[in-house]
Motif scaffolding. Structure first.
Motif, PDB file in Angstrom:
ATOM      1  N   ASP A 114       0.831  -1.203   0.000  1.00 42.68           N
ATOM      2  CA  ASP A 114       0.000   0.000   0.000  1.00 42.68           C
ATOM      3  C   ASP A 114       0.866   1.254   0.000  1.00 42.68           C
ATOM      4  OD1 ASP A 114      -2.919   1.065   0.592  1.00 42.68           O
ATOM      5  OD2 ASP A 114      -1.602   2.151   1.971  1.00 42.68           O
ATOM      6  N   PHE A 115       1.970   1.209   0.752  1.00 45.73           N
ATOM      7  CA  PHE A 115       2.895   2.343   0.812  1.00 45.73           C
ATOM      8  C   PHE A 115       3.524   2.625  -0.550  1.00 45.73           C
ATOM      9  CE2 PHE A 115       7.449   3.552   1.624  1.00 45.73           C
ATOM     10  CZ  PHE A 115       7.213   4.876   1.954  1.00 45.73           C
ATOM     11  N   THR A 116       3.963   1.585  -1.247  1.00 45.18           N
ATOM     12  CA  THR A 116       4.580   1.799  -2.563  1.00 45.18           C
ATOM     13  C   THR A 116       3.574   2.387  -3.546  1.00 45.18           C
ATOM     14  OG1 THR A 116       4.126  -0.502  -3.216  1.00 45.18           O
ATOM     15  CG2 THR A 116       6.267  -0.046  -2.236  1.00 45.18           C
ATOM     16  N   ASN A 117       2.304   1.993  -3.424  1.00 41.44           N
ATOM     17  CA  ASN A 117       1.274   2.571  -4.294  1.00 41.44           C
ATOM     18  C   ASN A 117       1.080   4.051  -3.995  1.00 41.44           C
ATOM     19  OD1 ASN A 117       0.722   0.190  -5.685  1.00 41.44           O
ATOM     20  ND2 ASN A 117      -0.863  -0.449  -4.232  1.00 41.44           N
ATOM     21  N   LYS A 118       1.066   4.406  -2.717  1.00 36.26           N
ATOM     22  CA  LYS A 118       0.913   5.810  -2.332  1.00 36.26           C
ATOM     23  C   LYS A 118       2.102   6.637  -2.831  1.00 36.26           C
ATOM     24  CE  LYS A 118      -2.046   5.668   1.801  1.00 36.26           C
ATOM     25  NZ  LYS A 118      -2.705   4.391   1.580  1.00 36.26           N
ATOM     26  N   VAL A 119       3.317   6.088  -2.730  1.00 35.86           N
ATOM     27  CA  VAL A 119       4.510   6.781  -3.223  1.00 35.86           C
ATOM     28  C   VAL A 119       4.389   7.024  -4.725  1.00 35.86           C
ATOM     29  CG1 VAL A 119       6.978   6.498  -3.673  1.00 35.86           C
ATOM     30  CG2 VAL A 119       6.062   6.012  -1.401  1.00 35.86           C
ATOM     31  N   ARG A 120       3.922   6.027  -5.433  1.00 34.52           N
ATOM     32  CA  ARG A 120       3.780   6.163  -6.888  1.00 34.52           C
ATOM     33  C   ARG A 120       2.768   7.246  -7.248  1.00 34.52           C
ATOM     34  NH1 ARG A 120       1.985   1.508  -7.737  1.00 34.52           N
ATOM     35  NH2 ARG A 120       4.024   0.500  -7.741  1.00 34.52           N
ATOM     36  N   GLU A 121       1.671   7.304  -6.507  1.00 37.89           N
ATOM     37  CA  GLU A 121       0.616   8.268  -6.804  1.00 37.89           C
ATOM     38  C   GLU A 121       0.990   9.684  -6.369  1.00 37.89           C
ATOM     39  OE1 GLU A 121      -2.476   6.546  -4.570  1.00 37.89           O
ATOM     40  OE2 GLU A 121      -2.621   4.754  -5.834  1.00 37.89           O
ATOM     41  N   GLN A 122       1.594   9.810  -5.188  1.00 35.33           N
ATOM     42  CA  GLN A 122       1.814  11.131  -4.602  1.00 35.33           C
ATOM     43  C   GLN A 122       3.143  11.754  -4.994  1.00 35.33           C
ATOM     44  OE1 GLN A 122       1.236  10.701  -0.364  1.00 35.33           O
ATOM     45  NE2 GLN A 122      -0.766   9.735  -0.599  1.00 35.33           N
ATOM     46  N   LEU A 123       4.171  10.934  -5.210  1.00 39.56           N
ATOM     47  CA  LEU A 123       5.511  11.459  -5.501  1.00 39.56           C
ATOM     48  C   LEU A 123       5.934  11.250  -6.947  1.00 39.56           C
ATOM     49  CD1 LEU A 123       7.448  10.304  -2.294  1.00 39.56           C
ATOM     50  CD2 LEU A 123       6.200  12.427  -2.696  1.00 39.56           C
ATOM     51  N   HIS A 124       5.107  10.535  -7.709  1.00 37.97           N
ATOM     52  CA  HIS A 124       5.425  10.260  -9.114  1.00 37.97           C
ATOM     53  C   HIS A 124       6.782   9.588  -9.265  1.00 37.97           C
ATOM     54  CE1 HIS A 124       2.354  13.088 -11.251  1.00 37.97           C
ATOM     55  NE2 HIS A 124       1.813  12.409 -10.256  1.00 37.97           N
ATOM     56  N   THR A 125       7.077   8.680  -8.355  1.00 40.35           N
ATOM     57  CA  THR A 125       8.288   7.870  -8.451  1.00 40.35           C
ATOM     58  C   THR A 125       7.914   6.450  -8.052  1.00 40.35           C
ATOM     59  OG1 THR A 125      10.639   7.725  -7.867  1.00 40.35           O
ATOM     60  CG2 THR A 125       9.106   8.218  -6.082  1.00 40.35           C
TER      61      THR A 125
END
Length: 228
Positions: A114-125
């Motif tokens: 879930d954390f990696t998905n949030k990073v992808r969505e919020q930080l575009h990385t």
């Protein structure tokens, strides 16, 4: 020139803490909360009674460690199993059971996912993770991992279960900042369970009408054969 918005280590840690509370609260159907105070530490350690660690790499490098007391581990494990409909007789009674380690390891995997998905969505990385390693231990173990972190920062956060049992999350990662160059929309995460539920909720009127029409035709043919 306007001041750029920046996202720091603490912001990333807050995102990770949100993943922990959301995933564990949903899995156990109980409230999981974390302290608003974050502790700066010099190293990450696996501590008694059950510890787990997972590495991630990609846009930034880091290490996540979760340390459970026996009471917190058994509460989370037991609530999860009951929430899944497991009978009480099949629920392990000791935190040393392999079943407890397996369940907590799977929950850790869901948290970091879930954390990696949030990073992808919020930080575009993008970051990738390895399989969490969970083990029951009876003494403190220092985790020393060969990573490419240049200026590692470490933080510890205290979590509390519904029954006031304690567990800890420790994060070590590169000292880094993400700077927003321009505004962008954060895409909403798509939950497969929501899609399935919405599909099931769609009306089936058309199918019912077709079936009803077919039944009417059969009734008409039957009445015609009787000469009515």
């Amino acid at each position: 020139m306007r001041k750029n918005n920046t996202i720091s280590t603490e912001d990333i840690l807050a995102t990770l803490c949100k993943s922990v509370t959301e995933v564990l609260s949903a899995a156990t159907n109980n409230k999981i909360a974390y302290s608003a105070m974050v502790q700066k530490i010099t190293r990450t350690c696996m501590r008694p009674d059950i510890g787990c660690f997972v590495l991630f790499d990609g846009g930034f490098t880091g290490l996540v460690v979760k340390n459970f007391t026996a009471q917190a581990a058994m509460e989370i494990y037991g609530d999860y199993m009951r929430n899944m409909g497991m009978p009480e007789s099949e629920i392990a009674k000791s935190h040393l059971s392999d079943d407890v380690s397996n369940v907590l390891g799977e929950l850790m995997n869901q948290v970091v996912g879930d954390f990696t998905n949030k990073v992808r969505e919020q930080l575009h990385t993008s970051i990738t993770q390895n399989q969490p390693k969970m083990m029951a231990i009876n003494k403190q173990v220092q985790i020393s991992v060969d990573t490419t972190m240049d200026r590692p920062q470490a933080r510890r956060v205290t979590f509390t279960t519904e029954d006031q049992n304690i567990f800890y999350l420790e994060l070590a990662m590169d000292k880094t900042e993400f700077i927003k160059l321009h505004d962008f929309d954060i895409a909403e995460a798509v939950d497969p369970d929501d899609i399935i539920a919405s599909e099931k909720a769609k009306p089936t009127k058309k199918k019912t009408e077709v079936k009803s029409s077919a039944n009417d035709d059969i009734d008409d043919d039957f009445m015609a054969d009787l000469g009515l």
